[in-house]
Each structure stands twice: as structure tokens, then as C-alpha cells.
Design a protein around this motif. Structure first.
Motif, PDB file in Angstrom:
ATOM      1  N   TRP A 263     -20.162  53.991 -20.283  1.00  0.00           N
ATOM      2  CA  TRP A 263     -19.606  52.862 -19.532  1.00  0.00           C
ATOM      3  C   TRP A 263     -20.116  52.839 -18.097  1.00  0.00           C
ATOM      4  N   ILE A 264     -20.529  53.996 -17.581  1.00  0.00           N
ATOM      5  CA  ILE A 264     -20.966  54.009 -16.183  1.00  0.00           C
ATOM      6  C   ILE A 264     -22.371  53.433 -15.994  1.00  0.00           C
ATOM      7  N   ILE A 265     -23.146  53.290 -17.056  1.00  0.00           N
ATOM      8  CA  ILE A 265     -24.496  52.723 -16.903  1.00  0.00           C
ATOM      9  C   ILE A 265     -24.436  51.282 -16.393  1.00  0.00           C
ATOM     10  N   PRO A 266     -23.702  50.378 -17.053  1.00  0.00           N
ATOM     11  CA  PRO A 266     -23.594  49.034 -16.464  1.00  0.00           C
ATOM     12  C   PRO A 266     -22.838  49.066 -15.134  1.00  0.00           C
TER      13      PRO A 266
ATOM     14  N   ALA B 210     -12.592  53.089 -16.285  1.00  0.00           N
ATOM     15  CA  ALA B 210     -12.496  53.083 -17.752  1.00  0.00           C
ATOM     16  C   ALA B 210     -12.921  54.433 -18.325  1.00  0.00           C
ATOM     17  N   TRP B 211     -13.978  55.003 -17.785  1.00  0.00           N
ATOM     18  CA  TRP B 211     -14.461  56.299 -18.276  1.00  0.00           C
ATOM     19  C   TRP B 211     -13.474  57.417 -17.954  1.00  0.00           C
ATOM     20  N   LEU B 212     -13.032  57.483 -16.686  1.00  0.00           N
ATOM     21  CA  LEU B 212     -12.225  58.619 -16.249  1.00  0.00           C
ATOM     22  C   LEU B 212     -10.724  58.463 -16.492  1.00  0.00           C
ATOM     23  N   ARG B 213     -10.230  57.239 -16.532  1.00  0.00           N
ATOM     24  CA  ARG B 213      -8.785  57.048 -16.669  1.00  0.00           C
ATOM     25  C   ARG B 213      -8.371  56.482 -18.018  1.00  0.00           C
ATOM     26  N   LEU B 214      -9.291  55.743 -18.661  1.00  0.00           N
ATOM     27  CA  LEU B 214      -8.947  55.111 -19.931  1.00  0.00           C
ATOM     28  C   LEU B 214      -9.605  55.785 -21.131  1.00  0.00           C
ATOM     29  N   GLY B 215     -10.354  56.846 -20.870  1.00  0.00           N
ATOM     30  CA  GLY B 215     -10.956  57.605 -21.957  1.00  0.00           C
ATOM     31  C   GLY B 215     -12.143  56.934 -22.638  1.00  0.00           C
ATOM     32  N   LYS B 216     -12.786  55.998 -21.976  1.00  0.00           N
ATOM     33  CA  LYS B 216     -13.962  55.344 -22.557  1.00  0.00           C
ATOM     34  C   LYS B 216     -15.158  56.290 -22.486  1.00  0.00           C
ATOM     35  N   SER B 217     -16.203  55.948 -23.189  1.00  0.00           N
ATOM     36  CA  SER B 217     -17.434  56.738 -23.215  1.00  0.00           C
ATOM     37  C   SER B 217     -18.067  56.813 -21.830  1.00  0.00           C
ATOM     38  N   ILE B 218     -18.752  57.909 -21.573  1.00  0.00           N
ATOM     39  CA  ILE B 218     -19.477  58.064 -20.306  1.00  0.00           C
ATOM     40  C   ILE B 218     -20.532  56.976 -20.139  1.00  0.00           C
TER      41      ILE B 218
ATOM     42  N   GLY C  36     -18.291  47.508 -11.235  1.00  0.00           N
ATOM     43  CA  GLY C  36     -18.865  48.849 -11.157  1.00  0.00           C
ATOM     44  C   GLY C  36     -17.797  49.925 -11.061  1.00  0.00           C
ATOM     45  N   CYS C  37     -16.837  49.714 -10.194  1.00  0.00           N
ATOM     46  CA  CYS C  37     -15.761  50.697 -10.045  1.00  0.00           C
ATOM     47  C   CYS C  37     -14.866  50.743 -11.284  1.00  0.00           C
ATOM     48  N   PHE C  38     -14.646  49.589 -11.907  1.00  0.00           N
ATOM     49  CA  PHE C  38     -13.826  49.572 -13.118  1.00  0.00           C
ATOM     50  C   PHE C  38     -14.489  50.369 -14.236  1.00  0.00           C
ATOM     51  N   SER C  39     -15.813  50.364 -14.292  1.00  0.00           N
ATOM     52  CA  SER C  39     -16.484  51.125 -15.352  1.00  0.00           C
ATOM     53  C   SER C  39     -16.190  52.623 -15.209  1.00  0.00           C
ATOM     54  N   PHE C  40     -16.136  53.109 -13.961  1.00  0.00           N
ATOM     55  CA  PHE C  40     -15.774  54.509 -13.749  1.00  0.00           C
ATOM     56  C   PHE C  40     -14.292  54.740 -14.068  1.00  0.00           C
TER      57      PHE C  40
END
Length: 109
Positions: free
Chosen positions: A35-38, A25-33, A19-23
Motif C-alpha cells: 500500500w505504501i508504493i502508491p 492503512a499499512w500500519l494501523r489497518l493491517g493492509k499489505s506493505i 500518501g499518508c493514508f496509505s501508511f
């Protein structure tokens, strides 16, 4: 029943880290927002799993969880992020796991 506690703590750790990695990935790795749903679902699994641990006090569950979380974090570091933990990482985890075992298997009732 005590082994079930370890299983729930492992599930909680995976849920929290994912869960924390998804955030991350979104905020630090530039992934799509998206990513926070899962990630949110994983954090819900984390919270529910901790309530399933058979210890009489919430704070004792959180204390026992610490060692499992550290071990799981190092495994995530190695398997997902591709960074091999060093001997100091393993020493720290070993010390914390000893504390986790004392809390989980000690007499509290």
C-alpha cells in the motif's frame, strides 16, 4: 494565475492525504506493505504541486496550504472514511479558509 494556485493546493492536499493514508492503512489497518508504493507516489505529487504555487516564499505557500489541507481532510473523512464532519469541523475549516484566502489573494509583492 491565482486560480491556478488553488488548483495546485488542492492537488497537493489530495497527494498528501492519500500518501499518508496509505501508511495509515499499512500500519494501523493491517493492509499489505505494498500500500505504501502508491502512497510514496502520492507524496511526490504533493511535494511537486506545492512548488507550482505562484507565491514568492515557500513558508507563505505552506501557510496558505493549511486551510486547503484542512478542508480536504474533512472531505476525505466524509467520503473515504464514512464519518460525517460536525458543525465544529466546518467552523474550524471556515476560519482557516478565510486565512488561506487572505494569504493567497493579498498583496505580497
Amino acid at each position: 494565475m491565482k486560480i491556478a494556485n488553488l488548483v495546485f493546493l488542492l492537488i497537493a492536499a489530495l497527494g498528501e492525504i492519500a500518501g499518508c493514508f496509505s501508511f495509515w492503512a499499512w500500519l494501523r489497518l493491517g493492509k499489505s506493505i505494498f500500500w505504501i508504493i502508491p502512497g510514496i507516489c502520492s507524496l511526490i505529487i504533493f511535494a511537486i504541486s506545492l512548488t507550482k504555487v505562484d507565491l514568492p516564499n515557500a513558508a507563505r505557500v505552506y501557510a496558505a496550504y493549511g486551510g486547503i489541507y484542512l478542508l480536504s481532510s474533512l472531505l476525505w473523512l466524509w467520503l473515504v472514511e464514512g464519518v460525517k464532519p460536525n458543525r465544529w469541523d466546518f467552523l474550524g475549516v471556515g476560519i482557516s479558509l478565510l486565512g488561506t484566502l487572505v494569504i493567497l489573494f493579498g498583496s505580497h509583492r
